[in-house]
Design an enzyme around this catalytic site. Structure first.
Site, PDB file in Angstrom:
ATOM      1  CG  HIS A 164      37.918  43.741  55.935  1.00  0.00           C
ATOM      2  ND1 HIS A 164      37.426  43.983  54.670  1.00  0.00           N
ATOM      3  CD2 HIS A 164      38.424  42.481  55.914  1.00  0.00           C
ATOM      4  CE1 HIS A 164      37.641  42.923  53.910  1.00  0.00           C
ATOM      5  NE2 HIS A 164      38.241  41.994  54.638  1.00  0.00           N
ATOM      6  CD  GLU A 167      36.854  47.528  55.763  1.00  0.00           C
ATOM      7  OE1 GLU A 167      37.814  47.243  55.009  1.00  0.00           O
ATOM      8  OE2 GLU A 167      35.777  46.900  55.747  1.00  0.00           O
ATOM      9  CG  HIS A 257      33.213  45.380  53.932  1.00  0.00           C
ATOM     10  ND1 HIS A 257      34.410  44.743  54.136  1.00  0.00           N
ATOM     11  CD2 HIS A 257      32.266  44.403  53.896  1.00  0.00           C
ATOM     12  CE1 HIS A 257      34.210  43.439  54.219  1.00  0.00           C
ATOM     13  NE2 HIS A 257      32.919  43.194  54.068  1.00  0.00           N
ATOM     14  CD  GLU A 333      33.604  47.889  50.400  1.00  0.00           C
ATOM     15  OE1 GLU A 333      34.150  48.600  51.272  1.00  0.00           O
ATOM     16  OE2 GLU A 333      33.908  46.699  50.195  1.00  0.00           O
TER      17      GLU A 333
HETATM   18 ZN    ZN Z   1      36.308  45.633  54.037  1.00  0.00          ZN
END
Ligand code: ZN
Length: 373
Positions: A164, A167, A257, A333
């Site tokens: 992504h 990010e 992420h 994350e």
């Molecule tokens: Zn992500």
């Protein structure tokens, strides 16, 4: 002097609706061929000494509106050093207030990680002894998918980031991890390189990154929903990396992420894969829990709801790699907001903290590498 607002540069994203005095009304542009948006990055010029009010009018329709409450936009006077700005969210509008010292002020959702910095970092790491750099292939926009390989050990470790593209903390994390792995004075890194071979993809989605996307590639595809059946037309990035993984096998994998809403770093695993077994799952839990003991910048209290048995989403890389290779596989994350458990009022979550967490994850891996594979 009228404010001049530009996002015509690598990773830039904003649309100007109106400028009046010290105030600008703006919108974030959705990812090409997609409805996702939340990443912004732009420069305000003609701003010297002025108290600016910048309103993002379409914030309420962003991909994760839960990301706006308690969030603070990042601002910079030099496009390099970023700090938090006074930011409020009400009635679907994100309002950022900041004073410009020089003529220009940069604003972004998080400290950017540019294509130029990516290329320079890859070149710098690749020049170190024992490191090889390979271009796995090209994206739809013709950008290289860079793979860094180092180490001589039998365990196959894959670290990959920025599926992504908005990010950016994920690529800062990779920079910290790569710098540690090539440090000749780092005994932990030396031991890891003897026991494992590291395969590092610092940016899985260079097209989305350059285009200023939040979540998707050049054709609006979310790469982390493609791992069950990637195609050259929709998701060549995943197809190339997965083919390289098939060639080496995977014992340990981390997909890096950022999360818009949760104000903490946390992990997601591969619960619910068809071939789940307690040994493989237990090693994931051990990695997660020992990392939380290691640093105040990681925790296990806040996170996602885990999948029930048989309910894993095999289109996502972490579950696909756990199922496909029996790998100890995980999604890391990091927050766009600050880590509310250890806040930094000036910078919030930052490039430096992302890089440090990369180093901490490697120290944590070194402590249990003998159990993996
Ligand atoms: Zn992500």
């Amino acid at each position: 002097m009228t404010l001049s607002i530009s996002s015509d540069f690598d990773g830039g994203n904003i649309r100007v609706i109106a400028v009046e005095g010290d105030r600008a009304d703006l919108e974030i542009v959705p990812d090409h061929m997609s409805d996702f948006y939340q990443w912004f990055y732009f420069r305000v010029s003609g701003a010297g000494g002025r108290d600016l009010t910048l309103r993002i009018l379409n914030a309420g329709g962003a991909a994760y509106p839960g990301g706006w409450p308690d969030y603070r936009a990042r601002v910079s006077h030099d496009d390099e050093t970023w700090r938090q700005a006074d930011t409020g969210y009400a009635d679907g509008v994100l309002t950022i207030r900041a004073k410009a010292e020089g003529d220009s002020l940069w604003l972004a959702y998080f400290a950017p990680y540019s294509s130029d910095r990516h290329a320079a970092t890859v070149a710098r790491i690749a020049a170190q002894p024992g490191v090889t750099h390979k271009v796995l292939g090209e994206t739809l926009d013709g950008r290289p998918i860079d793979l860094i390989t180092l180490g001589d050990g039998p365990k196959q470790v894959w670290l990959y980031a920025r599926q992504h593209p908005g990010e950016t903390m994920a690529e800062w994390w990779m920079e910290g991890a790569m710098e540690k792995l090539v440090d000749p004075d780092d005994a932990t890194a030396t031991a890891l390189r003897q026991k494992a071979t590291f395969h590092l993809v610092p940016n899985m989605n260079p097209d989305g990154a350059a285009r200023g996307h939040l979540r998707t590639n050049a054709v609006g595809v979310n790469l982390n929903r493609e791992w069950h059946a990637p195609t050259a037309e929709q998701s060549p990035e995943v197809k190339l990396v997965l083919a390289a993984m098939d060639a080496t096998g995977v014992d340990f994998a981390m997909d890096v992420h950022g999360d818009e809403a949760i104000p903490a770093a946390f992990m997601a695993g591969f619960e619910g894969i068809p071939s789940w077994n307690d040994r493989q799952g237990g090693l994931y839990v051990k990695f997660r829990d020992t990392l939380a003991e290691r640093t105040a910048d990681f925790q296990t209290r806040l996170g996602y709801v885990v999948a029930r048995p048989g309910q894993a989403n095999l289109s996502m890389s972490t579950s696909q790699l756990a199922e496909r290779f029996g790998a100890v596989s995980m999604t890391l994350e990091m927050p766009f907001k600050d880590n509310f458990g250890a806040p930094d009022p000036v910078q919030g979550w930052s490039p430096d903290r992302s890089k440090q967490l990369g180093r901490d994850c490697l120290d944590n891996l070194a402590a249990m590498i003998d159990e993996i594979g």
